[in-house]
Design a protein around this motif. Structure first.
Motif, PDB file in Angstrom:
ATOM      1  N   GLU A 131       9.829  75.676 -21.294  1.00 41.37           N
ATOM      2  CA  GLU A 131      10.033  76.333 -20.178  1.00 41.37           C
ATOM      3  C   GLU A 131       9.556  77.644 -20.090  1.00 41.37           C
ATOM      4  OE1 GLU A 131      12.680  76.075 -16.116  1.00 41.37           O
ATOM      5  OE2 GLU A 131      13.480  76.231 -17.972  1.00 41.37           O
ATOM      6  N   GLN A 132       8.761  78.319 -19.051  1.00 42.81           N
ATOM      7  CA  GLN A 132       8.517  79.817 -19.052  1.00 42.81           C
ATOM      8  C   GLN A 132       9.787  80.249 -18.121  1.00 42.81           C
ATOM      9  OE1 GLN A 132       8.121  82.950 -19.696  1.00 42.81           O
ATOM     10  NE2 GLN A 132       5.792  82.352 -20.003  1.00 42.81           N
ATOM     11  N   GLN A 133      10.563  81.111 -18.838  1.00 43.87           N
ATOM     12  CA  GLN A 133      11.844  81.566 -18.198  1.00 43.87           C
ATOM     13  C   GLN A 133      11.727  83.017 -18.011  1.00 43.87           C
ATOM     14  OE1 GLN A 133      15.430  80.298 -20.149  1.00 43.87           O
ATOM     15  NE2 GLN A 133      15.169  78.346 -19.041  1.00 43.87           N
ATOM     16  N   ASP A 134      10.509  83.803 -18.390  1.00 47.35           N
ATOM     17  CA  ASP A 134      10.429  84.949 -18.124  1.00 47.35           C
ATOM     18  C   ASP A 134       9.527  85.317 -16.782  1.00 47.35           C
ATOM     19  OD1 ASP A 134      11.319  85.655 -20.667  1.00 47.35           O
ATOM     20  OD2 ASP A 134       9.307  86.232 -21.605  1.00 47.35           O
ATOM     21  N   ARG A 135       9.792  86.444 -16.169  1.00 45.65           N
ATOM     22  CA  ARG A 135       8.825  86.847 -15.143  1.00 45.65           C
ATOM     23  C   ARG A 135       8.519  88.130 -14.925  1.00 45.65           C
ATOM     24  NH1 ARG A 135       9.431  82.069 -14.694  1.00 45.65           N
ATOM     25  NH2 ARG A 135      10.129  80.652 -13.075  1.00 45.65           N
ATOM     26  N   ALA A 136       7.391  88.475 -14.285  1.00 46.55           N
ATOM     27  CA  ALA A 136       6.786  89.999 -14.371  1.00 46.55           C
ATOM     28  C   ALA A 136       6.169  89.937 -12.975  1.00 46.55           C
ATOM     29  CB  ALA A 136       5.858  90.261 -15.363  1.00 46.55           C
ATOM     30  N   ALA A 137       6.079  91.227 -12.441  1.00 43.83           N
ATOM     31  CA  ALA A 137       5.645  91.334 -11.084  1.00 43.83           C
ATOM     32  C   ALA A 137       5.169  92.922 -10.821  1.00 43.83           C
ATOM     33  CB  ALA A 137       6.516  90.848 -10.099  1.00 43.83           C
ATOM     34  N   LEU A 138       4.453  93.226 -10.004  1.00 44.07           N
ATOM     35  CA  LEU A 138       3.931  94.669  -9.904  1.00 44.07           C
ATOM     36  C   LEU A 138       4.082  94.650  -8.287  1.00 44.07           C
ATOM     37  CD1 LEU A 138       0.810  94.746 -11.973  1.00 44.07           C
ATOM     38  CD2 LEU A 138       3.040  95.813 -12.415  1.00 44.07           C
ATOM     39  N   PHE A 139       4.527  95.666  -7.734  1.00 47.34           N
ATOM     40  CA  PHE A 139       4.617  95.783  -6.318  1.00 47.34           C
ATOM     41  C   PHE A 139       4.300  97.198  -5.652  1.00 47.34           C
ATOM     42  CE2 PHE A 139       8.222  92.538  -7.353  1.00 47.34           C
ATOM     43  CZ  PHE A 139       7.600  91.764  -6.880  1.00 47.34           C
ATOM     44  N   ALA A 140       3.576  97.098  -4.382  1.00 47.17           N
ATOM     45  CA  ALA A 140       3.533  98.454  -3.530  1.00 47.17           C
ATOM     46  C   ALA A 140       4.465  98.389  -2.413  1.00 47.17           C
ATOM     47  CB  ALA A 140       2.089  98.297  -2.915  1.00 47.17           C
ATOM     48  N   ALA A 141       4.737  99.614  -1.911  1.00 47.58           N
ATOM     49  CA  ALA A 141       5.908  99.558  -1.164  1.00 47.58           C
ATOM     50  C   ALA A 141       5.184  99.940   0.349  1.00 47.58           C
ATOM     51  CB  ALA A 141       6.791 100.725  -1.423  1.00 47.58           C
ATOM     52  N   PRO A 142       5.315  99.155   1.339  1.00 49.92           N
ATOM     53  CA  PRO A 142       4.458  99.080   2.718  1.00 49.92           C
ATOM     54  C   PRO A 142       4.855 100.541   3.423  1.00 49.92           C
ATOM     55  CG  PRO A 142       5.362  96.976   2.267  1.00 49.92           C
ATOM     56  CD  PRO A 142       5.921  97.767   1.184  1.00 49.92           C
ATOM     57  N   LYS A 143       6.349 100.714   3.172  1.00 51.90           N
ATOM     58  CA  LYS A 143       6.545 101.922   3.982  1.00 51.90           C
ATOM     59  C   LYS A 143       6.292 103.228   3.044  1.00 51.90           C
ATOM     60  CE  LYS A 143       9.919  99.210   6.569  1.00 51.90           C
ATOM     61  NZ  LYS A 143      11.316  99.072   7.172  1.00 51.90           N
ATOM     62  N   ALA A 144       5.868 103.103   1.862  1.00 52.49           N
ATOM     63  CA  ALA A 144       5.961 104.373   1.046  1.00 52.49           C
ATOM     64  C   ALA A 144       4.632 104.376   0.017  1.00 52.49           C
ATOM     65  CB  ALA A 144       7.329 104.391  -0.053  1.00 52.49           C
ATOM     66  N   PRO A 145       3.468 104.794   0.733  1.00 49.92           N
ATOM     67  CA  PRO A 145       2.251 105.103   0.240  1.00 49.92           C
ATOM     68  C   PRO A 145       2.289 105.632  -1.012  1.00 49.92           C
ATOM     69  CG  PRO A 145       2.098 105.198   2.492  1.00 49.92           C
ATOM     70  CD  PRO A 145       3.504 105.257   2.331  1.00 49.92           C
ATOM     71  N   GLY A 146       1.612 105.215  -2.357  1.00 52.33           N
ATOM     72  CA  GLY A 146       1.761 105.967  -3.524  1.00 52.33           C
ATOM     73  C   GLY A 146       2.922 105.466  -4.326  1.00 52.33           C
ATOM     74  N   TYR A 147       3.777 104.790  -3.830  1.00 54.33           N
ATOM     75  CA  TYR A 147       4.933 104.270  -4.780  1.00 54.33           C
ATOM     76  C   TYR A 147       4.554 103.180  -5.183  1.00 54.33           C
ATOM     77  CZ  TYR A 147       8.059 107.925  -3.182  1.00 54.33           C
ATOM     78  OH  TYR A 147       8.858 109.424  -3.011  1.00 54.33           O
ATOM     79  N   MET A 148       4.947 102.885  -6.472  1.00 52.94           N
ATOM     80  CA  MET A 148       4.582 101.542  -7.166  1.00 52.94           C
ATOM     81  C   MET A 148       5.871 101.074  -7.921  1.00 52.94           C
ATOM     82  SD  MET A 148       2.428 101.022 -10.363  1.00 52.94           S
ATOM     83  CE  MET A 148       3.194  99.355 -10.468  1.00 52.94           C
ATOM     84  N   LEU A 149       6.212  99.711  -8.172  1.00 54.07           N
ATOM     85  CA  LEU A 149       7.265  99.348  -8.816  1.00 54.07           C
ATOM     86  C   LEU A 149       6.938  98.107  -9.886  1.00 54.07           C
ATOM     87  CD1 LEU A 149      10.423  99.389  -9.299  1.00 54.07           C
ATOM     88  CD2 LEU A 149      10.535  97.223  -7.450  1.00 54.07           C
ATOM     89  N   ALA A 150       7.226  98.119 -11.161  1.00 56.90           N
ATOM     90  CA  ALA A 150       6.726  96.992 -11.945  1.00 56.90           C
ATOM     91  C   ALA A 150       8.302  96.565 -12.473  1.00 56.90           C
ATOM     92  CB  ALA A 150       6.409  97.802 -13.343  1.00 56.90           C
TER      93      ALA A 150
END
Length: 268
Positions: free
Chosen positions: A19-38
């Motif tokens: 089973e794959q028990q790892d997760r990864a994601a990249l997000f932008a912030a709708p209320k914060a242009p120019g910010y990103m989260l990994a």
């Protein structure tokens, strides 16, 4: 005009696990242009329990970052909030099910002011590079590292790997509250890069090898190459899931006056 543009990508392989028990994601912030989260999470806790825990990390990060606004929220506080709320949800899940879900977490936030800040709990790592050159990485929250910080002789992975690599800080653990280790860097520029990854990947590479991969390839290409090489090096062992996210800053596209004029003519 920004001094850099952000390129990012993720990669995963199930390894030799069921089973794959790892997760990864990249997000932008709708209320914060120019910010990103990994975000990268390595789930633990038996069949399906680990996957459930890692999925809770990603869902919590997404929900909180979507509400984030630099006008009212502090970025470092947001990282702590993500870890704390994910920790709470995972512990509640353990109560309501027969599973024992746990997870590591590593978070990276970039701001439009040229700042990077990150936090982690467990042995999933963040590596920072300038071009191909290694700058720093996070320190694993293992029993061995804990003793070393207290100037006590730790067990070595060679002599007692189970004890040396035992995690002392992670989401869903018995501790009252997870302790997120925070670091930051101000002054981002083109060529800077970060790798977030689980132990199923980093155990197969030196810092120089990771730097060479990220310095000469796009994030997507580097993810594919590193996973392929990790699988080659895992031959003969029951390899863990391997997961990574790469964030790389490159020179922005140059928009000349001539290009703007042609674009305007096409739009008319």
């Amino acid at each position: 005009m920004s001094q850099y543009k952000i390129e990012a990508g993720t990669g995963q392989h199930i390894g030799d696990r069921q089973e794959q028990q790892d997760r990864a994601a990249l997000f932008a912030a709708p209320k914060a242009p120019g910010y990103m989260l990994a975000v990268v999470a390595d789930g633990m806790g038996g069949r399906s329990g680990g996957a459930l825990a890692a999925e809770q990390v990603i869902m919590t990060a997404k929900e909180i970052f979507e509400r984030f606004s630099p006008l009212t929220d502090d970025p470092e506080t947001i990282l702590h909030t993500i870890a704390r709320e994910a920790d709470t949800v995972i512990k509640l899940t353990a109560i309501s099910s027969e599973k024992r879900p746990h997870s590591t977490i590593v978070l990276l936030m970039l701001t439009p002011e040229g700042k990077a800040l990150w936090g982690h709990a467990g042995d999933s790592r963040l590596y920072q590079f300038r071009g191909p050159n290694f700058v720093k990485r996070t320190e694993d929250h293992t029993y061995s590292a804990h003793l070393a910080l207290q100037n006590r002789v730790p067990p070595t992975p060679q002599n007692n790997p189970a004890v040396a690599n035992m995690l002392v800080n992670f989401l869903g653990g018995a501790q009252r509250e997870v302790k997120l280790s925070i670091d930051h860097y101000q002054g981002l520029q083109s060529g800077d890069a970060f790798i977030l990854c689980t132990d199923g990947l980093w155990q197969y590479f030196s810092e120089a090898e990771l730097g060479a991969a990220i310095g000469t390839h796009s994030p997507r290409q580097a993810c594919e190459m590193l996973i392929k090489k990790a699988r080659e090096r895992a031959i003969g062992v029951k390899a863990d899931n391997c997961t990574l996210a790469i964030v790389k800053l490159s020179k922005p596209d140059v928009v000349t006056p001539e290009y703007k004029a042609r674009a305007m003519r096409r739009a008319v």
